[in-house]
Design an enzyme around this catalytic site. Structure first.
Site, PDB file in Angstrom:
ATOM      1  CG  ASP A  55      -2.169   0.825   1.009  1.00  0.00           C
ATOM      2  OD1 ASP A  55      -2.212   1.646   0.064  1.00  0.00           O
ATOM      3  OD2 ASP A  55      -3.123   0.669   1.794  1.00  0.00           O
ATOM      4  CD  GLU A  98     -19.501   6.857   3.774  1.00  0.00           C
ATOM      5  OE1 GLU A  98     -19.429   6.044   4.710  1.00  0.00           O
ATOM      6  OE2 GLU A  98     -20.338   6.749   2.866  1.00  0.00           O
TER       7      GLU A  98
END
Length: 877
Positions: A265, A612
């Site tokens: 990542d 969000e």
């Protein structure tokens, strides 16, 4: 100006000495070709190829390549593209074949973008490659997680099947070449909180690891054949995910036979050694050494945290004897085998994808697939008979913060829809003879924020001339001389074009129309700052993946003129930008007045990826760093909804969100509720046509809608006890698998292939499903398995979405193998045990509550004799 398209035939010819190298021999095995190429590289060249921005090696005929490409629900961050519903919405279709269709469209558009922008030497830039960092198959274990919208929900089996469908579409079915490479991420046990993801050390029980967190990864690797896996920011059992020999070597490669490459990542490799992160090693050299030796092959640096791809530490580690050169070579062979299987070193015209051109992106045919997917994703949560509409209303009021919102269509990790259809647009298109009146009424988490009108902006302190002075810069940091300085009417820009960084500054004056509190923000795809007077009102300079809707407030006096300055940046061609404000006006009251004039009201609320998401600034009750602390409908929306319902006008509530909302009040007082998710570029049409009854809804919830988070374990607790439909013992608002229809279905004649089977054998289950209502519709047939005395209440182990005309009956069949019939023990072992196995086959789970009837379905059972261990290892072929 966009770079000119380069056809396959226009690529620079390969020099004769390069063409003679073995790695250019298309008759050789891809792995052998990759090994030959790697053997010709110097240490410095090898180290540089292990970063996501891999430079060209001209002497070997290797073009540069940027591995970082996003395709969560369409080609992301590469300009105009077909935008499908957000991942959680596509999971709500419960339609694996449809996911393959979508994946095929997305991979076609990736190929189109690649052809459009490939350099003459075959090199590519950021977001223009063929290695797709999707799907996200993490389990959405807790509704508070902001990135749950990127997943396929809370269930391992549903996640596996939807993920496999998408991977098959992305990678294609050619026996020799990948259409694109898919990446299962984030491996493993990643599901929030966002605020601590770089430091989190997770210790799941062995049971939860095998029962919940790993099955989808195993399935997408062993059956889906994903060629790439992304390791996580967090640590598992005290070891960073990107340095975990247990995850990458034992599980992924030894047990599951994974042949592809592991990419970190972005920034996760640095987490191994960063003092402000996991700090597992003391130095970068030690960090890259343990990561690569454990099985990480490619390092993605993180521009947000200014992390490099650790090229020099790799060189240092090899020279110091910390990192064997054989480990480096092994990683590079995996990487170049992937590039070779993408066709990057073969004559372009010889590839099975040679027919794809730059024009094969954002086509009408692809839009039609996006609309179909959006329609299939709609979940009708509640309906007291209001829907479908019996006739076109004379006046329709469309109200709410998401009614005309592009953000609410696209979620996060998105491309730019060329013709986005908001819900307001869709209502106008579907009801052409009705009078459509619109009022935003409120923002998502605060007052409504319309654009600042041109009329209040001035070039001078006396406000004798309207406009602002605009300075445009080539980079994203406002540095150097402006490339353009001009007068513009507003701090507004359709910021698109080349895939490069840009920034801008607007200065001038603002004349306040009235006294009171004003809020300001900038609708941006990068980051922004706004000054009014001598005050920095808001600073959201892009800490996370995308800016939130952070705003700031200040008091202004009517008629007074204030200096104003706006600064913003962007990376890539990512959409319209504009200055927004909330003046001291009762916009909620205006919306209620609009509702009073209407015959029918569509209230469109919920969330967006501005509140969000991934590591973001949100300052509002119920939100924290991209995650949520409450799943209630945000208070400003709840207050406005109650006032609108108070008018007595028939109202449908359309929720647009990437996660569950505890709309308890609405469930009791609003006659119809639709969960529309973030439905993509065609989403407004899908919502409007559903309301009109042009099709029957058949979407099903891929997550549980709880009443609140009070009954759940703490967000940072990774235990699955009392989480998700499999382990939650309380009453929920809407259960996993729930979704209403405009017709009715009947289930009958359940059959099992044998009343008793030996452990390790498979069984076949069938059921007759009839459309007993008056409208053609899809039905999602769900098969749940329960083991009396087992840990889970029930577990999904099969589903099929079937189309049934009114009056039609079809027999639906499922096969349950040993893994589907197994249970996991406390040590993480998987076994088939003797005893009775209970089955439920229906349109949802067999649960009900006051106001919610259980889904139709039937029960049956059979007996397992003996016991058998189910191995985690995949037998080699």
């Amino acid at each position: 100006m966009a770079a000119p398209a380069v056809s396959a035939q226009a690529l620079d010819p390969v020099p004769a000495d390069v063409a003679a190298m073995a790695y250019r021999d298309t008759a050789l095995d891809p792995k052998a070709r990759a090994a030959d190429l790697v053997s010709r590289m110097t240490l410095e060249e090898k180290a540089a190829q292990l970063g996501h921005t891999a430079p060209a090696i001209p002497r070997l005929g290797v073009p540069k390549y940027n591995w970082w490409n996003e395709g969560l629900h369409g080609v992301a961050r590469a300009g105009v593209a077909t935008v499908f519903p957000q991942a959680i919405g596509m999971a709500a279709t419960w339609d694996e074949p449809m996911m393959t269709t979508v994946g095929d469209v997305v991979s076609t558009e990736f190929r189109a973008k690649y052809v459009e922008r490939v350099h003459p030497d075959g090199g590519t830039d950021w977001y223009r490659g063929l290695t797709v960092w999707s799907p996200n198959i993490n389990i959405f274990r807790d509704p508070r997680w902001g990135r749950g919208q990127e997943t396929y929900g809370e269930d391992p089996y549903l996640t596996s099947r939807i993920g496999i469908g998408y991977i098959h579409g992305l990678q294609g079915n050619d026996p020799k070449f990948f259409k694109t490479v898919a990446t299962s991420k984030h491996f493993a046990v990643h599901s929030g909180p966002e605020s601590n993801r770089h430091k989190e050390d997770v210790y799941p029980s062995k049971f939860d690891l095998e029962d919940t967190y790993l099955p989808a990864f195993r399935a997408t690797v062993t059956e889906g054949k994903a060629y790439s896996v992304m390791c996580v920011y967090n640590a598992v059992y005290g070891v960073p995910g990107c340095a975990s020999d247990f995850l990458m070597e034992e599980k992924l490669r030894q047990n599951w036979g994974f042949p592809g490459f592991v990419v970190s990542d972005c920034g996760a490799a640095a987490n191994i050694f960063r003092e402000d992160a996991l700090h597992y090693t003391k130095t970068a050299e030690e960090g890259v050494a343990v990561g690569l030796k454990a099985g990480m092959d490619l390092i993605c640096g993180d521009y947000r945290n200014k992390m490099s791809t650790e090229v020099q530490p790799i060189i240092n580690a090899v020279k110091a004897g910390q990192l064997p050169i054989a480990v480096v070579d092994q990683a590079l062979v995996r990487l170049f085998e992937g590039r070779i299987r993408l066709g990057m070193f073969d004559p372009p015209a010889s590839l099975p994808f040679a027919h794809i051109t730059a024009d094969d992106s954002d086509t009408p045919a692809h839009h039609a697939v996006a609309l179909d997917m959006a329609k299939k994703s709609m979940v009708l949560l509640k309906n007291d008979g209001l829907l479908p509409l019996k006739a076109e209303p004379k006046t329709i009021a469309v109200i709410g913060p998401n009614a005309d919102s592009l953000d609410a269509l696209v979620g996060n990790y998105y491309g730019k829809p060329s013709k986005p259809v908001t819900v307001l647009d869709g209502i106008r298109a579907r009801f052409p003879t009705a009078k459509i009146v619109y009022a935003e009424g409120t923002g998502l988490i605060g007052p409504a924020e319309p654009p600042v009108p041109d009329s209040v902006l001035c070039l001078d302190g006396a406000c004798t001339k309207q406009g602002l002075t605009a300075e445009h810069f080539a980079g994203d940091d406002l540095q150097g001389a402006p490339v353009a300085t001009r007068t513009e009417a507003n701090a507004r820009l359709d910021w698109q074009g080349e895939d490069k960084s840009s920034s801008a500054r607007w200065t001038g004056y603002l004349k306040a129309p009235q006294s009171g509190e004003y809020r300001f923000r900038y609708l941006s795809e990068g980051g922004y700052k706004v000054w009014v007077g001598d005050k920095l009102v808001v600073d959201e300079w892009g800490v996370g993946d995308a800016p939130s809707i952070l705003s700031g407030k200040t008091e202004l006096e009517a008629g007074k003129v204030y200096p104003i300055k706006v600064e913003a940046f962007q990376r890539g061609p990512r959409g319209t930008q504009k200055l927004l404000w909330s003046p001291p006006v009762d916009m909620a009251g205006q919306a209620v007045d609009v509702a009073k004039t209407a015959d029918f009201v569509v209230f469109v609320g919920g969330l967006s990826a501005r509140v969000e998401g991934e590591e973001m600034k949100v300052e509002a009750e119920g939100f924290a760093g991209g995650d949520r602390t409450s799943i209630d409908l945000p208070k400003p929306q709840q207050q406005l909804l109650e006032k609108v319902i108070g008018t007595g006008k028939p109202t449908v509530l359309v929720l647009m969100s990437g996660s569950a909302l505890g709309v308890n009040w609405a469930d009791k007082h609003v006659p119809a509720i639709i969960e529309a998710w973030y439905p993509g570029g065609e989403g407004g049409h899908a919502v409007a046509q559903l309301i009109a009854g042009d099709y029957s809804p058949a979407g099903r919830l891929p997550v549980t809608f709880y009443r609140s988070v009070d009954a759940l374990p703490g967000f940072s607790d990774y235990t699955m006890k009392n989480r998700t439909y499999r382990y939650f013992n309380g009453e929920v608002l809407y259960p996993f698998g729930h979704g209403l229809s405009y017709t009715t279905f009947a289930y009958a004649n359940p059959k099992v292939s044998a009343a008793s089977v030996a452990a390790g054998s498979s069984v076949t289950v069938s059921v007759d499903v009839s459309n007993s209502g008056a409208m053609d519709s899809d039905e999602v047939v769900q098969l749940y398995v329960s083991h009396p005395g087992g840990t889970a209440i029930r577990s999904l182990q099969g589903f099929q979405r079937v189309s049934l005309k009114k009056g039609e009956t079809k027999t639906v069949q499922f096969k349950l193998d040993d893994r589907a019939l197994s249970v996991v023990d406390e040590h993480g072992g998987r076994k088939v045990q003797a005893g009775q196995v209970d089955l439920w086959i229906g349109g949802g789970q067999p649960v009900s509550r006051e106001g919610l009837t259980s889904a139709p379905g039937v029960k049956t059972s059979f007996t397992v004799t003996g016991s058998a261990v189910v191995s985690d290892k995949v037998a080699p072929k």
